[in-house]
Scaffold this motif. Sequence first.
Motif, PDB file in Angstrom:
ATOM      1  N   SER A   2     152.835  -0.370  70.467  1.00 23.26           N
ATOM      2  CA  SER A   2     153.732  -1.396  70.996  1.00 23.26           C
ATOM      3  C   SER A   2     153.879  -2.533  69.986  1.00 23.26           C
ATOM      4  O   SER A   2     153.014  -2.775  69.154  1.00 23.26           O
ATOM      5  CB  SER A   2     153.202  -1.942  72.313  1.00 23.26           C
ATOM      6  OG  SER A   2     152.091  -2.785  72.091  1.00 23.26           O
ATOM      7  N   THR A   3     154.984  -3.220  70.108  1.00 23.88           N
ATOM      8  CA  THR A   3     155.251  -4.348  69.217  1.00 23.88           C
ATOM      9  C   THR A   3     154.218  -5.445  69.408  1.00 23.88           C
ATOM     10  O   THR A   3     153.811  -6.092  68.444  1.00 23.88           O
ATOM     11  CB  THR A   3     156.673  -4.888  69.471  1.00 23.88           C
ATOM     12  OG1 THR A   3     157.592  -3.821  69.267  1.00 23.88           O
ATOM     13  CG2 THR A   3     157.019  -6.018  68.529  1.00 23.88           C
ATOM     14  N   SER A   4     153.748  -5.640  70.625  1.00 29.32           N
ATOM     15  CA  SER A   4     152.763  -6.704  70.872  1.00 29.32           C
ATOM     16  C   SER A   4     151.434  -6.396  70.186  1.00 29.32           C
ATOM     17  O   SER A   4     150.812  -7.291  69.610  1.00 29.32           O
ATOM     18  CB  SER A   4     152.552  -6.921  72.367  1.00 29.32           C
ATOM     19  OG  SER A   4     152.026  -5.775  72.984  1.00 29.32           O
ATOM     20  N   VAL A   9     147.488  -7.643  66.391  1.00 30.14           N
ATOM     21  CA  VAL A   9     146.398  -7.094  65.579  1.00 30.14           C
ATOM     22  C   VAL A   9     146.767  -6.996  64.106  1.00 30.14           C
ATOM     23  O   VAL A   9     146.123  -7.597  63.247  1.00 30.14           O
ATOM     24  CB  VAL A   9     145.945  -5.718  66.124  1.00 30.14           C
ATOM     25  CG1 VAL A   9     144.850  -5.127  65.244  1.00 30.14           C
ATOM     26  CG2 VAL A   9     145.461  -5.850  67.562  1.00 30.14           C
ATOM     27  N   LEU A  10     147.801  -6.233  63.795  1.00 29.51           N
ATOM     28  CA  LEU A  10     148.117  -5.987  62.390  1.00 29.51           C
ATOM     29  C   LEU A  10     148.678  -7.219  61.685  1.00 29.51           C
ATOM     30  O   LEU A  10     148.352  -7.477  60.532  1.00 29.51           O
ATOM     31  CB  LEU A  10     149.086  -4.815  62.264  1.00 29.51           C
ATOM     32  CG  LEU A  10     148.509  -3.464  62.689  1.00 29.51           C
ATOM     33  CD1 LEU A  10     149.549  -2.373  62.560  1.00 29.51           C
ATOM     34  CD2 LEU A  10     147.279  -3.115  61.899  1.00 29.51           C
ATOM     35  N   HIS A  27     161.042   1.559  65.473  1.00 30.01           N
ATOM     36  CA  HIS A  27     161.263   0.159  65.825  1.00 30.01           C
ATOM     37  C   HIS A  27     160.334  -0.796  65.061  1.00 30.01           C
ATOM     38  O   HIS A  27     160.563  -1.993  65.055  1.00 30.01           O
ATOM     39  CB  HIS A  27     161.093  -0.035  67.332  1.00 30.01           C
ATOM     40  CG  HIS A  27     159.704   0.237  67.825  1.00 30.01           C
ATOM     41  ND1 HIS A  27     159.198   1.518  67.944  1.00 30.01           N
ATOM     42  CD2 HIS A  27     158.723  -0.603  68.203  1.00 30.01           C
ATOM     43  CE1 HIS A  27     157.959   1.444  68.392  1.00 30.01           C
ATOM     44  NE2 HIS A  27     157.647   0.172  68.558  1.00 30.01           N
ATOM     45  N   LEU A  28     159.327  -0.265  64.387  1.00 23.29           N
ATOM     46  CA  LEU A  28     158.383  -1.105  63.640  1.00 23.29           C
ATOM     47  C   LEU A  28     158.738  -1.241  62.160  1.00 23.29           C
ATOM     48  O   LEU A  28     158.134  -2.039  61.456  1.00 23.29           O
ATOM     49  CB  LEU A  28     156.966  -0.537  63.768  1.00 23.29           C
ATOM     50  CG  LEU A  28     156.393  -0.518  65.179  1.00 23.29           C
ATOM     51  CD1 LEU A  28     155.075   0.237  65.198  1.00 23.29           C
ATOM     52  CD2 LEU A  28     156.211  -1.925  65.704  1.00 23.29           C
TER      53      LEU A  28
END
Length: 65
Positions: A2-4, A9-10, A27-28
């Motif tokens: 997920s984007t969140s 984290v990253l 999407h990332l």
Amino acid sequence: MSTSIFDDVLKGKLKDKWRILVTDGLHLLDKCDKVILMEEGRIVCNDTPDVVQHDENFIRIALEI
């Protein structure tokens, strides 16, 4: 991913560390500094997200996902 999680984290907790993300989550791509596109274990494109998204190999592989 997920984007969140990606952002928290990253891009958050691990922002000062080297990170390697392996995903089919298109999407990332725009959140990455560099994209390495692989097909059958070989690198077919290695560049910024903008360049990779216009590469013929990326377009072909993205249509298969």
